[in-house]
Write an enzyme that holds these catalytic residues in place. Sequence first.
Site, mmCIF file in Angstrom:
data_model
loop_
_atom_site.group_PDB
_atom_site.id
_atom_site.type_symbol
_atom_site.label_atom_id
_atom_site.label_comp_id
_atom_site.label_asym_id
_atom_site.label_seq_id
_atom_site.Cartn_x
_atom_site.Cartn_y
_atom_site.Cartn_z
ATOM 1 N N HIS A 1 -30.313 24.439 19.928
ATOM 2 C CA HIS A 1 -31.312 23.962 18.955
ATOM 3 C C HIS A 1 -31.827 22.438 19.277
ATOM 4 O O HIS A 1 -32.860 21.898 18.749
ATOM 5 C CB HIS A 1 -30.673 24.020 17.809
ATOM 6 C CG HIS A 1 -29.825 22.811 17.286
ATOM 7 N ND1 HIS A 1 -28.347 23.287 17.233
ATOM 8 C CD2 HIS A 1 -29.762 21.756 16.661
ATOM 9 C CE1 HIS A 1 -27.689 22.449 17.013
ATOM 10 N NE2 HIS A 1 -28.668 21.340 16.742
ATOM 11 N N ASP B 1 -25.859 29.280 20.704
ATOM 12 C CA ASP B 1 -26.468 27.746 20.449
ATOM 13 C C ASP B 1 -25.876 26.795 21.538
ATOM 14 O O ASP B 1 -25.206 25.671 21.246
ATOM 15 C CB ASP B 1 -25.740 27.203 18.932
ATOM 16 C CG ASP B 1 -26.774 25.971 18.653
ATOM 17 O OD1 ASP B 1 -27.861 25.889 19.237
ATOM 18 O OD2 ASP B 1 -25.997 25.323 17.833
ATOM 19 N N SER C 1 -25.406 16.785 17.450
ATOM 20 C CA SER C 1 -25.275 18.131 18.231
ATOM 21 C C SER C 1 -25.266 17.978 19.635
ATOM 22 O O SER C 1 -26.007 17.297 20.265
ATOM 23 C CB SER C 1 -26.414 18.598 17.784
ATOM 24 O OG SER C 1 -26.444 18.825 16.214
#
Length: 584
Positions: free
Chosen positions: A312, A345, A428
Amino acid sequence: MDQAKPTGTPDEAVPEAAGGETARTMTGTSPGAFREPGPDRGACDGTAPVSGDREERGAASHGSAVAAETTSDTAPDAAEPTAPRLDLGKPAGTTTVPGPRSAAAPDAPGAADAPAFAERPRPLHAPDPYSTPPYGEPGPWAPAPPVQRPVPTPVHGTRLPPGQYPGTPAHGTPVPEGARPQRGGGGDWGRYDPWAAPGAPAAEAGGGPGQRRRERRAGRGRLAGAALVLALVAGSVGGYVGMRLERHGGLGAVELEQAAGEAGERAPDSVAGIAARTLPGVVTLHVSGGEGGALGTGFVLDDRGHILTNQHVVDSAGNGGSIRVTFNGGETARARLVGGDPGYDLAVVKVSGVSGLTPLPLGDSDDVRVGDPVVAIGAPFDLANTVTAGIISAKERPITAGGEKGDGTDISYVDALQTDAPINPGNSGGPLVDERARVIGINSAIHAPGGPARQDDSAGSVGLGFAIPVNQAKRVAEELINHGRATHPVIGVTLDMGYEGEGAKVGGQAAGGGSAVTPGGPADKADIVAGDVITEVDGVPVASGEELIIKIRSHRPGDRLGLTVERAGEPREVTLELGSSDAS
């Protein structure tokens, strides 16, 4: 008729009375005033008392004692011894002895033969054996007092013409103010008064009582002024000192205590030691593309320039966007997208022409225990190289994230490691490392109201962060680097995601209208049919279809699983081998 002189007159010889005794006139005022002349004294001086007391001297001047006198008409037979006569006006035991005949009676028997005594000045008091001034010898601290000589005193009741006796005036005679003797004068004894009351202050020459009072008032005024000035100065100094104490706690400059620096490196298993070994291999990613930009973190996998991050983070770069990598030392480089998988992911990017890279070692996520210390490193809110610490608070926490596209293709299913290390937007794709600085997870999501969410969609950490286990990430990264895509383990069924019962229910048909069980697939081989409910995987209960997907994707294709399947309320155990499907 001549008037007889008082006894004790210095220029008169004392006649000798019958029987070898000396006839004289005694003017004493107390018993024992009569004295025999000693061998070193000569005739006794009868005008002053032996004690030298001022009161007795005054009494003598007023005629308190009756003096004997001899006249020419009352003493024809003066040669005869005169018998003692009792005087009622004197104290008992005091005897008045007639004195010698006057010089006006030459016919007195024996007058011409009376021996003449050489008279010399005598002190008014007896010698002091201790030589104490002013009665003895002069002391080392003061000169001897002046000698006061006696003044002849007339017989009591005799009226004298004025000015005849310049000494002590007769009783009752007024003394003019100017005729009184003035104290003072020069010399060491100018202000000495031997008859003053003990402790009385000496008179000062050249000033009266008024002058002394003025001087005392002036002295008190000067003293009060000095006290006022001293009080003002003390008040000013006290105020300054109080101000310094209140503001700074002391009078001098403020110097703070500081501990000495500790030499040497930190312990390798401390947070500082872990961060020192990990930070060189962590990078910050800035992605821009047609769908907007993104911020995230990554870490170096090898010296070829491969970097692992979240899908993402780089998702917008797939539509012609760009990726800029910033290293720990501040160097920047462009990177390209090697491959990514939304279901996991995970994504891999690569930088070229960069040397001196620091790959991070990978650990074993299956060996992690709840409570193990961990460190999270990233760029939360674009604050690069931020280090936070915590522990593993849970394992195999099934989470799903994403789903913004609405078709389910962007939903990630992760059997995650849960940590309380603070993780925020920008973390992230960053590493979660253990106490040996080995990567055990990839930070991916944090808890948000309504459930887990990707970090870019959340306001901040609440102490619930989730990381993709590194064992799963390693397999996916290798497939992305080697093949550009990742494979997913499958059992060959379509699940009914709307089922609200306990477990995962096999649907009635596939999305395209076909069978919900793939013919020839692992489930078909294990005799699983539509409507069956899978309740356990390897003995671990599953509550929903999402949890079943997460448990399956935590394995590799080809792994064997044991399932508990219920059909018509009857459970049974089956074993199957996981198949594979491309992420494309």
